[in-house]
Write an enzyme that holds these catalytic residues in place. Structure first.
Site, PDB file in Angstrom:
ATOM      1  CG  HIS A   1      -0.284   0.023   2.541  1.00 40.31           C
ATOM      2  ND1 HIS A   1      -0.805  -0.609   3.649  1.00 40.31           N
ATOM      3  CD2 HIS A   1       0.861   0.610   2.966  1.00 40.31           C
ATOM      4  CE1 HIS A   1      -0.009  -0.400   4.690  1.00 40.31           C
ATOM      5  NE2 HIS A   1       1.012   0.344   4.298  1.00 40.31           N
TER       6      HIS A   1
ATOM      7  CG  HIS B   1      -0.099   3.976   7.944  1.00 42.17           C
ATOM      8  ND1 HIS B   1      -1.071   3.433   7.132  1.00 42.17           N
ATOM      9  CD2 HIS B   1       1.011   3.218   7.735  1.00 42.17           C
ATOM     10  CE1 HIS B   1      -0.563   2.400   6.460  1.00 42.17           C
ATOM     11  NE2 HIS B   1       0.694   2.248   6.815  1.00 42.17           N
TER      12      HIS B   1
ATOM     13  CG  HIS C   1       7.997  -1.489   4.178  1.00 44.34           C
ATOM     14  ND1 HIS C   1       7.128  -2.520   4.353  1.00 44.34           N
ATOM     15  CD2 HIS C   1       7.283  -0.371   4.500  1.00 44.34           C
ATOM     16  CE1 HIS C   1       5.941  -2.063   4.741  1.00 44.34           C
ATOM     17  NE2 HIS C   1       6.006  -0.750   4.852  1.00 44.34           N
TER      18      HIS C   1
ATOM     19  CD  GLU D   1       2.593  -1.792   6.597  1.00 42.48           C
ATOM     20  OE1 GLU D   1       2.448  -0.618   6.974  1.00 42.48           O
ATOM     21  OE2 GLU D   1       2.891  -2.071   5.410  1.00 42.48           O
TER      22      GLU D   1
HETATM   23  C1  DHB Z   1       6.068   3.518   2.826  1.00 40.78           C
HETATM   24  C2  DHB Z   1       5.483   2.264   2.993  1.00 40.78           C
HETATM   25  C3  DHB Z   1       4.424   2.092   3.885  1.00 40.78           C
HETATM   26  O1  DHB Z   1       3.827   0.883   4.137  1.00 40.78           O
HETATM   27  C4  DHB Z   1       3.914   3.187   4.566  1.00 40.78           C
HETATM   28  O2  DHB Z   1       2.840   3.004   5.359  1.00 40.78           O
HETATM   29  C5  DHB Z   1       4.491   4.442   4.406  1.00 40.78           C
HETATM   30  C6  DHB Z   1       5.566   4.604   3.525  1.00 40.78           C
HETATM   31  C7  DHB Z   1       7.188   3.704   1.855  1.00 40.78           C
HETATM   32  O3  DHB Z   1       7.657   2.741   1.246  1.00 40.78           O
HETATM   33  O4  DHB Z   1       7.616   4.848   1.678  1.00 40.78           O
HETATM   34 FE    FE Z   2       2.305   1.052   5.762  1.00 44.51          FE
END
Ligand code: DHB
Ligand code: FE
Length: 280
Positions: A12, A59, A193, A240
């Site tokens: 997302h 978030h 991530h 996540e």
């Molecule tokens: C990014 C990824 C995420 O899941 C998020 O909530 C905010 C930023 C990103 O890759 O920048």
């Molecule tokens: Fe996220």
């Protein structure tokens, strides 16, 4: 009766929403990301679900650190795109399905999942970016959405196994809803991530690939991965991925993989996407 016909999962990444909203999808950086969703857009347009139970995480947009529900189901008529600091995304208001949402709330709570019931909630990139990836930029979203928010922002999030079993309870709930509805369940977020700290920028293709493999073939085993493995292997925001297990639990044991897509880079995140179909 309502039935769950298919499920999907997708990252997302908020920058994907910005790329769409700013008309930058054809740029060399973004073109490979959006082309990975072309098959899926045709697939979902052909299947035309009536309702999507959309599992996502907020978030700190609708909720803050003052109030952090572990699982929260949106029972409202509609949900506005959240202002995440630069104005709400220019996307349609999300139309809910209050009758189905209340039914899922009742069924899962009686099955001993302590759902929080939400009657007003703005929805952030966690929910709107997956909608944009699958449906593009329509004037109205083509189906009703039941948002299901999961806490993966503040420790302790629910376990993968709890999520997997919640998925099964959602399936039972949907299958006992008397209206004839074609329902899909989406899991969102991930894949690997990490947005902060010394390991910011972490990507783990091997972990992600194995996660995609096991999601279809070995969900019971996958559900047993402890939090520490997600954080170590997939980064702090890789947690996540537990939301994908809610989707998987809602599908049949012998659900079939229809399509997958994996791409690095997109912002700070490994973009992962999978389509699963229940046997007819
Ligand atoms: C990014 C990824 C995420 O899941 C998020 O909530 C905010 C930023 C990103 O890759 O920048
Ligand atoms: Fe996220």
């Amino acid at each position: 009766m309502a039935r769950i016909t298919a499920g999907l999962a997708t990252s997302h990444v908020p920058a994907i929403g910005a790329a769409l909203d700013l008309g930058r999808t054809a740029e060399p950086y973004w073109q490979p990301v959006f082309s990975g969703y072309e098959f899926s857009k045709r697939w979902i347009a052909a299947r035309a679900p009536d309702v999507v139970v959309l599992v996502y995480n907020d978030h700190a947009s609708a909720f803050s650190l003052e109030l952090i529900p572990t699982f929260a189901i949106g029972c409202a008529e509609s949900f506005a795109p959240a202002d995440e600091g630069w104005g709400p995304r220019p996307v349609p208001v999300v139309e809910g399905h209050p009758e189905l949402a209340w039914h899922i709330a009742q069924s899962t709570i009686l099955d001993e999942f302590d759902m929080t019931i939400v009657n007003r909630m703005d929805v952030d990139h966690g929910l709107t970016v997956p909608l944009s990836l699958m449906f593009g930029q329509p004037a109205q979203w083509p189906c009703r959405i039941v948002p299901l928010a999961v806490n993966v922002v503040q420790y302790p999030p629910p376990t993968g196994n709890r999520c997997y079993h919640l998925g099964k309870a959602i399936r039972k709930a949907v299958e006992s809803f008397p209206e004839d509805l074609d329902v899909m369940v989406w899991g969102t977020g991930g894949m690997s991530h990490q947005l902060q700290g010394p390991r910011a920028g972490l990507i783990n293709r091997e972990f992600d690939t194995r996660f995609l493999d096991r999601l279809t073939a070995d969900p019971e085993g996958l559900a047993r991965i402890p939090h520490i493995d997600y954080v170590r292997e997939a980064g702090s925001e890789g947690i996540e991925l537990v939301m994908w297990l809610i989707m998987r639990g809602a599908l049949a044991a012998d659900a079939r993989e229809v399509y997958r897509f994996y791409h690095v880079p997109a912002s700070n995140t490994a973009v992962g996407h999978i389509l699963l179909e229940n046997p007819r």
